[in-house]
Design a protein around this motif. Structure first.
Motif, PDB file in Angstrom:
ATOM      1  N   ASN A   1       0.695  -1.141   0.024  1.00  0.00           N
ATOM      2  CA  ASN A   1      -0.115  -0.129  -0.068  1.00  0.00           C
ATOM      3  C   ASN A   1       0.899   1.066   0.027  1.00  0.00           C
ATOM      4  O   ASN A   1       1.711   1.480   0.846  1.00  0.00           O
TER       5      ASN A   1
ATOM      6  N   ARG B   1      -9.366  -2.555  -9.693  1.00  0.00           N
ATOM      7  CA  ARG B   1     -10.039  -1.371  -8.919  1.00  0.00           C
ATOM      8  C   ARG B   1      -9.425   0.018  -9.349  1.00  0.00           C
ATOM      9  O   ARG B   1      -8.099   0.000  -9.243  1.00  0.00           O
TER      10      ARG B   1
ATOM     11  N   THR C   1      -2.600   5.603  -4.126  1.00  0.00           N
ATOM     12  CA  THR C   1      -3.530   6.674  -4.514  1.00  0.00           C
ATOM     13  C   THR C   1      -3.518   7.300  -5.931  1.00  0.00           C
ATOM     14  O   THR C   1      -4.289   7.953  -6.317  1.00  0.00           O
TER      15      THR C   1
ATOM     16  N   HIS D   1      -5.499  -2.167  -7.039  1.00  0.00           N
ATOM     17  CA  HIS D   1      -6.409  -1.053  -6.928  1.00  0.00           C
ATOM     18  C   HIS D   1      -5.393   0.364  -7.000  1.00  0.00           C
ATOM     19  O   HIS D   1      -4.769   0.898  -5.986  1.00  0.00           O
TER      20      HIS D   1
ATOM     21  N   ILE E   1      -1.854  -1.241  -3.942  1.00  0.00           N
ATOM     22  CA  ILE E   1      -3.101  -0.247  -3.603  1.00  0.00           C
ATOM     23  C   ILE E   1      -2.100   0.974  -3.831  1.00  0.00           C
ATOM     24  O   ILE E   1      -0.998   1.137  -3.182  1.00  0.00           O
TER      25      ILE E   1
ATOM     26  N   LYS F   1      -7.065   5.051  -5.012  1.00  0.00           N
ATOM     27  CA  LYS F   1      -7.756   4.597  -3.984  1.00  0.00           C
ATOM     28  C   LYS F   1      -8.614   5.569  -3.209  1.00  0.00           C
ATOM     29  O   LYS F   1      -9.676   5.501  -2.762  1.00  0.00           O
TER      30      LYS F   1
END
Length: 228
Positions: A117, A173, A137, A151, A135, A154
């Protein structure tokens, strides 16, 4: 000798008023002159509320000073501040922006059960195995096999993209969009990317070569890679 320098300039635009504050004077001097200017430009009560954009130049205002200006401009006047525009930002804001815009380069394999992340863009040199998850941003670039979950965007960035050397994810995602394995070719695809197509209202898979046309702002990634 009287000081005749004009510290406040007010210009009318089709969207309202632009208020320019000279950045070489003190805040107190600017406020005193602004109070006089506001009294001269005050609209009648029958007129609609006027939107004001405050341009600060090379001046930084803290929250207390901004609230003081909001009170001065809005109190008993038919003005409302739309925004403050400044050429400078607080150190904490600059550091936060840097964190958001930075590319995080990671050299590893994300195995089943592991989650990677990051804040900003992610450049992963390695694979994402089934059951693994990455993940970010921002955007996700994978120099390897994407077989797990990715993802991007996010925190709501629908313009984020996911690119991989080999694309066969269990799930993609982007912001609040989700696309699952049945949306992809059974054998996976090479050098492809996933991005949101707002016309189709879903995540689509396309060739990486289309990105310069569909996501022109991604050129910043290439510049940062060359400039460090």
């Amino acid at each position: 000798m009287l000081d005749s320098k004009q510290r406040i300039t007010i210009k009318g635009t089709r969207d309202g008023l632009t208020l320019l504050i000279d950045d070489s004077c003190s805040f107190e001097e600017a406020v005193n002159e602004l109070r006089e200017k506001i009294a001269e430009s005050r609209p009648n009560k029958e007129e609609p509320i006027v939107s004001v954009t405050v341009q600060l130049g090379n001046r930084y205002l803290n929250n207390v000073q901004k609230e003081h200006l909001r009170y001065l401009i809005s109190e008993e006047n038919r003005f409302t501040i739309h925004s403050f525009e400044s050429n400078v930002v607080h150190k904490d804001e600059a550091l936060a922006w840097r964190e958001e815009s930075e590319i995080k380069s990671v050299n590893k394999i994300v195995r089943s059960g592991q989650i990677l992340n990051v804040t900003g863009d992610l450049l992963l040199i390695g694979d994402v195995n089934p059951g693994g998850k990455v993940i970010s941003t921002g955007n996700i670039y994978i120099l390897g096999n994407l077989r797990g979950i990715a993802h991007a965007g996010k925190e709501g960035d629908r313009n984020a993209i996911i690119a991989a050397s080999y694309m066969k994810p269990s799930q993609l995602r982007i912001a609040d969009y989700i696309s699952r394995a049945p949306d992809y070719e059974a054998d996976g695809v090479y050098m492809e990317c996933g991005l949101v197509d707002e016309k189709q209202d879903k995540i689509i898979i396309d060739r990486i070569q289309v990105l310069p046309h569909l996501r022109k702002d991604l050129s910043g990634f290439e510049r940062r890679m060359h400039n460090g």
